[in-house]
Design a protein around this motif. Structure first.
Motif, short mmCIF file in Angstrom:
data_model
loop_
_atom_site.label_atom_id
_atom_site.label_comp_id
_atom_site.label_asym_id
_atom_site.label_seq_id
_atom_site.Cartn_x
_atom_site.Cartn_y
_atom_site.Cartn_z
N GLY A 126 0.81 -1.21 0.00
CA GLY A 126 0.00 0.00 0.00
C GLY A 126 0.84 1.26 0.00
O GLY A 126 2.00 1.26 -0.44
N VAL A 127 0.27 2.33 0.50
CA VAL A 127 0.91 3.65 0.49
C VAL A 127 1.00 4.18 1.92
O VAL A 127 0.05 4.06 2.70
CB VAL A 127 0.12 4.63 -0.40
CG1 VAL A 127 0.74 6.03 -0.33
CG2 VAL A 127 0.11 4.14 -1.84
N ILE A 128 2.14 4.80 2.24
CA ILE A 128 2.40 5.34 3.58
C ILE A 128 1.75 6.71 3.74
O ILE A 128 1.83 7.57 2.87
CB ILE A 128 3.91 5.46 3.82
CG1 ILE A 128 4.55 4.08 3.97
CG2 ILE A 128 4.22 6.33 5.03
CD1 ILE A 128 6.07 4.12 4.07
N HIS A 129 1.13 6.90 4.90
CA HIS A 129 0.75 8.24 5.36
C HIS A 129 1.52 8.48 6.65
O HIS A 129 1.38 7.74 7.62
CB HIS A 129 -0.76 8.34 5.61
CG HIS A 129 -1.18 9.64 6.20
ND1 HIS A 129 -1.03 10.85 5.54
CD2 HIS A 129 -1.71 9.95 7.41
CE1 HIS A 129 -1.47 11.82 6.30
NE2 HIS A 129 -1.89 11.31 7.45
N ARG A 130 2.36 9.50 6.65
CA ARG A 130 3.23 9.77 7.80
C ARG A 130 3.03 11.21 8.27
O ARG A 130 3.09 12.15 7.47
CB ARG A 130 4.69 9.52 7.43
CG ARG A 130 5.66 9.66 8.60
CD ARG A 130 7.10 9.54 8.13
NE ARG A 130 7.48 8.19 7.77
CZ ARG A 130 7.85 7.26 8.63
NH1 ARG A 130 7.87 7.52 9.93
NH2 ARG A 130 8.20 6.06 8.22
N THR A 131 2.82 11.35 9.59
CA THR A 131 2.70 12.69 10.17
C THR A 131 3.88 13.01 11.08
O THR A 131 4.06 14.17 11.45
CB THR A 131 1.39 12.83 10.97
OG1 THR A 131 1.36 11.82 11.99
CG2 THR A 131 0.19 12.66 10.05
#
Length: 317
Positions: A126-131
């Motif tokens: 999948g795709v990373i979402h990083r905060t």
């Protein structure tokens, strides 16, 4: 009871995977499993599985387009699934890990959860979402399970707190030294990452397990690895990726010391090599030529003890 094939759902197989399936005459047979079992969300058993694990295998692509495989560890619970399409991973950035360069916000990633003692494994791409730098979330692009074939059983224990990094420094090289060669030649397990860029610009990264008896990987004097490909689920995720994009990333674990050997380079599928006859039960071979090599002593806080072998093949010669 298995679901019927849903013709309204697009097949997940790309042209490389279809080419490999076509070569063994299973395209039609694999159409149904592709539509039914490669999902965009995790089933409940996968959502419960990932939080149980003390380590995870990851695949990522750096800014130069090189793909890396890595192994990261944490206390069970460092992964969790707040929703079927999401996996939260509580791992800090690690500048010593070459794969970390491809784990920024918006990057594609591959995740393999594998429990060696039970031989269970499940995959999520999948795709990373990083905060922040301490954790990231992955939104599923593909989620599916794998059978337990060729997994060498091992049990693990922590040798140190996984939040405490090693004091050992990585070693970078363009060629294999004797220590690295020994890890490869004695291995019964490694992990390989690969990727393709699909139509519409979507990047799909994969990371998978490869296993056999010790010495199932052959290493030539010039550092080229030859790997047998045994009968499997006929998904051909890894070899199908190589047909489209020959870039590959390897990681070998020294299960007694926690050392990691990571390599990125190029792979080539060899469907008709005369060497096939020297590998018992191999259906085809493939080769890997390392380009960049990183040896990371004591990279993992885990140590493993080997259990009884369950694998049905040995390589000859």
């Amino acid at each position: 009871m298995l679901e019927q094939t849903r013709q309204d759902v697009n097949s997940p197989w790309h042209e490389g995977e279809l080419a490999m399936q076509r070569s063994v005459g299973v395209v039609e047979r694999m159409d149904g499993p592709g539509r039914n079992f490669v999902r965009k969300a995790m089933p409940e058993q996968h959502r419960a599985f990932f939080p149980m694990l003390p380590f995870v295998v990851l695949g990522a692509v750096d800014a130069k387009g090189d793909v890396w495989a890595t192994v990261r560890a944490g206390r069970p619970g460092f992964m969790s699934s707040p929703a079927p399409e999401l996996l939260d991973v509580d791992l800090p950035r690690d500048a010593d890990d070459p794969a970390d360069a491809g784990m920024g916000d918006g990057d594609a990633i591959a995740i393999l959860g594998i429990q060696l003692e039970t031989r269970r494994r499940n995959r999520l791409n999948g795709v990373i979402h990083r905060t922040d730098a301490g954790a990231f979330r992955v939104r599923a692009g593909q989620s599916f399970g794998n059978c337990p074939q060729y997994i060498q059983p091992r049990s693990s224990a922590f040798a140190r707190d996984p939040q405490i990094p090693t004091a050992m420094t990585p070693f970078y090289s363009g060629q294999l030294d004797d220590r690295m060669r020994g890890m490869i030649e004695g291995a019964d397990t490694f992990f390989v990452a690969s990727y393709v860029d699909r139509d519409g610009g979507e990047r799909q990264v994969d990371v998978s397990h490869r296993g056999g008896y010790a010495c199932f990987v052959r290493l030539s004097a010039d550092g080229v690895l030859t790997i047998p490909d045994f009968a499997g689920n006929r998904f051909f995720n890894t070899l199908g990726n190589f047909i489209v994009n020959p870039k590959a990333g390897f990681v070998f674990i020294d299960f007694e010391t926690g050392d990691l050997l990571q390599m990125t380079g190029r792979a080539e599928v060899l469907p008709d090599s005369p060497e096939i006859d020297t590998f018992e039960r191999a259906e085809r071979l493939w080769r890997f030529t390392p380009g960049q090599i990183v040896f990371r002593p004591d990279a993992l806080p885990l140590r493993w003890s080997k259990e009884s072998a369950v694998l049905p093949h040995r390589s000859r010669g």
